[in-house]
Each structure stands twice: as C-alpha cells, then as structure tokens.
Design a protein around this motif. Structure first.
Motif, PDB file in Angstrom:
ATOM      1  N   LEU A  35       0.825  -1.203   0.000  1.00 24.90           N
ATOM      2  CA  LEU A  35       0.000   0.000   0.000  1.00 24.90           C
ATOM      3  C   LEU A  35       0.862   1.257   0.000  1.00 24.90           C
ATOM      4  O   LEU A  35       0.581   2.228  -0.715  1.00 24.90           O
ATOM      5  N   PHE A  36       1.939   1.248   0.777  1.00 21.20           N
ATOM      6  CA  PHE A  36       2.850   2.396   0.808  1.00 21.20           C
ATOM      7  C   PHE A  36       3.405   2.664  -0.588  1.00 21.20           C
ATOM      8  O   PHE A  36       3.403   3.815  -1.068  1.00 21.20           O
ATOM      9  N   ALA A  37       3.900   1.618  -1.254  1.00 20.65           N
ATOM     10  CA  ALA A  37       4.494   1.786  -2.579  1.00 20.65           C
ATOM     11  C   ALA A  37       3.468   2.292  -3.585  1.00 20.65           C
ATOM     12  O   ALA A  37       3.765   3.172  -4.401  1.00 20.65           O
ATOM     13  N   GLU A  38       2.247   1.763  -3.530  1.00 20.92           N
ATOM     14  CA  GLU A  38       1.219   2.171  -4.478  1.00 20.92           C
ATOM     15  C   GLU A  38       0.797   3.623  -4.259  1.00 20.92           C
ATOM     16  O   GLU A  38       0.674   4.403  -5.213  1.00 20.92           O
ATOM     17  N   LEU A  39       0.576   4.007  -3.006  1.00 23.36           N
ATOM     18  CA  LEU A  39       0.104   5.362  -2.725  1.00 23.36           C
ATOM     19  C   LEU A  39       1.177   6.412  -3.001  1.00 23.36           C
ATOM     20  O   LEU A  39       0.855   7.528  -3.420  1.00 23.36           O
ATOM     21  N   ARG A  40       2.424   6.069  -2.792  1.00 20.71           N
ATOM     22  CA  ARG A  40       3.480   7.047  -3.052  1.00 20.71           C
ATOM     23  C   ARG A  40       3.496   7.456  -4.523  1.00 20.71           C
ATOM     24  O   ARG A  40       3.800   8.600  -4.859  1.00 20.71           O
ATOM     25  N   GLU A  41       3.114   6.519  -5.401  1.00 16.31           N
ATOM     26  CA  GLU A  41       3.085   6.808  -6.830  1.00 16.31           C
ATOM     27  C   GLU A  41       1.726   7.330  -7.291  1.00 16.31           C
ATOM     28  O   GLU A  41       1.650   8.171  -8.198  1.00 16.31           O
ATOM     29  N   ALA A  42       0.638   6.848  -6.681  1.00 19.73           N
ATOM     30  CA  ALA A  42      -0.712   7.146  -7.182  1.00 19.73           C
ATOM     31  C   ALA A  42      -1.245   8.504  -6.743  1.00 19.73           C
ATOM     32  O   ALA A  42      -2.074   9.099  -7.437  1.00 19.73           O
ATOM     33  N   ILE A  43      -0.797   9.008  -5.603  1.00 20.59           N
ATOM     34  CA  ILE A  43      -1.342  10.259  -5.070  1.00 20.59           C
ATOM     35  C   ILE A  43      -0.614  11.456  -5.669  1.00 20.59           C
ATOM     36  O   ILE A  43       0.609  11.443  -5.836  1.00 20.59           O
ATOM     37  N   ALA A  44      -1.384  12.480  -6.004  1.00 23.26           N
ATOM     38  CA  ALA A  44      -0.819  13.718  -6.565  1.00 23.26           C
ATOM     39  C   ALA A  44      -0.344  14.610  -5.414  1.00 23.26           C
ATOM     40  O   ALA A  44      -1.056  15.507  -4.957  1.00 23.26           O
ATOM     41  N   TRP A  45       0.853  14.377  -4.942  1.00 24.09           N
ATOM     42  CA  TRP A  45       1.386  15.094  -3.779  1.00 24.09           C
ATOM     43  C   TRP A  45       1.649  16.556  -4.121  1.00 24.09           C
ATOM     44  O   TRP A  45       2.164  16.887  -5.179  1.00 24.09           O
ATOM     45  N   GLU A  46       1.306  17.439  -3.167  1.00 26.49           N
ATOM     46  CA  GLU A  46       1.483  18.878  -3.335  1.00 26.49           C
ATOM     47  C   GLU A  46       2.142  19.456  -2.087  1.00 26.49           C
ATOM     48  O   GLU A  46       2.010  18.900  -0.995  1.00 26.49           O
ATOM     49  N   ASN A  47       2.804  20.572  -2.267  1.00 33.12           N
ATOM     50  CA  ASN A  47       3.345  21.302  -1.121  1.00 33.12           C
ATOM     51  C   ASN A  47       2.380  22.451  -0.803  1.00 33.12           C
ATOM     52  O   ASN A  47       2.431  23.510  -1.433  1.00 33.12           O
ATOM     53  N   HIS A  48       1.454  22.210   0.116  1.00 36.87           N
ATOM     54  CA  HIS A  48       0.450  23.211   0.451  1.00 36.87           C
ATOM     55  C   HIS A  48       1.082  24.409   1.154  1.00 36.87           C
ATOM     56  O   HIS A  48       2.079  24.276   1.872  1.00 36.87           O
ATOM     57  N   ARG A  49       0.490  25.574   0.948  1.00 35.17           N
ATOM     58  CA  ARG A  49       0.906  26.798   1.629  1.00 35.17           C
ATOM     59  C   ARG A  49       0.025  26.993   2.865  1.00 35.17           C
ATOM     60  O   ARG A  49      -1.190  26.793   2.816  1.00 35.17           O
ATOM     61  N   ILE A  50       0.617  27.340   4.000  1.00 40.35           N
ATOM     62  CA  ILE A  50      -0.129  27.572   5.227  1.00 40.35           C
ATOM     63  C   ILE A  50       0.258  28.928   5.812  1.00 40.35           C
ATOM     64  O   ILE A  50       1.333  29.462   5.523  1.00 40.35           O
ATOM     65  N   ARG A  51      -0.649  29.479   6.624  1.00 39.61           N
ATOM     66  CA  ARG A  51      -0.360  30.741   7.310  1.00 39.61           C
ATOM     67  C   ARG A  51       0.038  30.434   8.748  1.00 39.61           C
ATOM     68  O   ARG A  51      -0.655  29.719   9.462  1.00 39.61           O
ATOM     69  N   LEU A  52       1.166  30.972   9.160  1.00 43.47           N
ATOM     70  CA  LEU A  52       1.691  30.741  10.497  1.00 43.47           C
ATOM     71  C   LEU A  52       2.258  32.038  11.035  1.00 43.47           C
ATOM     72  O   LEU A  52       3.165  32.630  10.427  1.00 43.47           O
ATOM     73  N   PHE A  53       1.687  32.503  12.151  1.00 45.10           N
ATOM     74  CA  PHE A  53       2.133  33.758  12.773  1.00 45.10           C
ATOM     75  C   PHE A  53       2.111  34.915  11.775  1.00 45.10           C
ATOM     76  O   PHE A  53       3.037  35.739  11.720  1.00 45.10           O
TER      77      PHE A  53
END
Length: 211
Positions: A35-53
């Motif tokens: 499952l780890f191997a499949e999801l690492r390739e199948a998911i469209a990973w993004e670097n989300h922007r967050i507001r902090l302080f």
C-alpha cells in the motif's frame, strides 16, 4: 455508535476524558508495504501553503486532500477541493469505517519525506468536522512519534500526564473520537537523522451541508 472500536487487537490510550484507541498492527507488513508503494506513486502530492504567525509558508510535508464530491476542507484560511479517490483508497475506506464504527467521506494524505518533515501542535476541530469528530489515522512507512498535549487555559499550570507520546509503527491505525479534539492538541515532531519516508492517511467526515 459506541465509542469502542468494532474488533481487532486494539488498545485504549489513557488520556483523561478523551477517546483514543490504537491498533499497532492493523495491516500486516506485506500489505502495508504494498500500500505504501502504491500510494506514493498514485497520489498527486502537493506542497500546500499555510499561514503561520501572520506569514505564508510552505508546509513541512507533502499533502493531498481526497474525498467525495462536495467534501471541501478549509485549513489555515485555504479552501481545498477534494481530488478523486485512488482505487487503492476506495476499498481501504470501507475497511477503516468498519474498524472504527464511523463513516468517512474524505482523507488527508500526508507524505513525510524524512525526519525533517513534521506537523506542529494543532487540533482537528474545524467546524465542518462537527463537535465530536471521529478521526482515523493510518500510518505507513517509517515509525514516528505522535504526541498529545492537554489544552490548558492561558496561565493554567500544566499537570502530570498532560503530555502523552505514542509510537506509530508501519501499518498502525489510530482512532480519535469523542472530546479528544476539544480537549487535546497533537503533533508529529521532527526526528533528526531519520532518512526513511512515512505516509499518513487521516480519514474524516466533512459536513457538506455547511458549504
């Protein structure tokens, strides 16, 4: 639905007034590896922007918001529209719903690339999750430390037992319910020297009528 998990080798975590349970080996190693191997390739990973302080920063991990149509999620003043369920997660959702005696229409997938990626103190208490949400958290890959800290009013002294640390091994499932999000915050601290990645899937149910 009762507050207890439906079945399996689980343990209740001793957090006063909270409802937290852990299955350390919910998936066997072979299934968790696949499952780890499949999801690492199948998911469209993004670097989300967050507001902090008051500043907008890149989140210290990669993420993807996945869910049913209409299950949008607002976090750190940003609205995330859900991506479709990958095939590997569609069947997994049903199994986790049965294990946790809850319904889920969305999942936040996080990829921690190594020990430098982390998650700061927070609670999953957004209004669209409801007053007592059930959150199911599946961990894959490198074992990491997960911490709970009791919320205290400003100036209120800390008490023994306010901090609880759990190891979350490969294939483990953590269930948080009841007043857990209202009474506690949680985080995933950095681990210096850790080179291995970790995927975490936090299943939730968004109130789509609130949108």
């Amino acid at each position: 639905m009762s507050g207890a998990p439906a079945s399996g080798l689980w343990q209740r975590i001793a957090l006063p007034e909270a409802d937290v349970s852990l299955w350390p080996h919910w998936l066997d190693r072979d299934e968790a590896d696949a499952l780890f191997a499949e999801l690492r390739e199948a998911i469209a990973w993004e670097n989300h922007r967050i507001r902090l302080f008051g500043r907008e920063l890149a989140s210290p991990r990669l993420s993807c918001w996945i869910g049913d149509p209409g299950a949008a999620y607002t976090y750190s003043r940003t609205r995330f529209e859900p991506r479709p369920w990958p095939a590997a997660l569609a069947g997994l959702r049903e199994r986790i719903e049965q294990a946790c005696a809850a319904r889920f229409n969305s999942v936040l997938a996080n990829l921690y690339r190594d020990g430098n990626d982390a998650m700061g103190w927070h609670s999953d208490d957004e209004p669209e999750l409801g007053a007592q949400p059930v959150i199911a958290s599946l961990s894959l890959g490198a074992e990491r430390r997960f911490r709970f800290r009791r919320r205290r009013a400003r100036g209120e002294p800390a008490q023994p037992g306010d901090l609880c640390t759990l190891p979350l091994p490969h294939g483990s499932l953590l269930r948080m319910a009841g007043s857990t999000q209202r009474l506690y915050r949680h985080d995933l601290p950095r681990m210096l020297g850790l080179a291995a990645p970790r995927i975490n899937l936090t299943f939730r149910c968004i109130d789509t009528s609130a949108h």
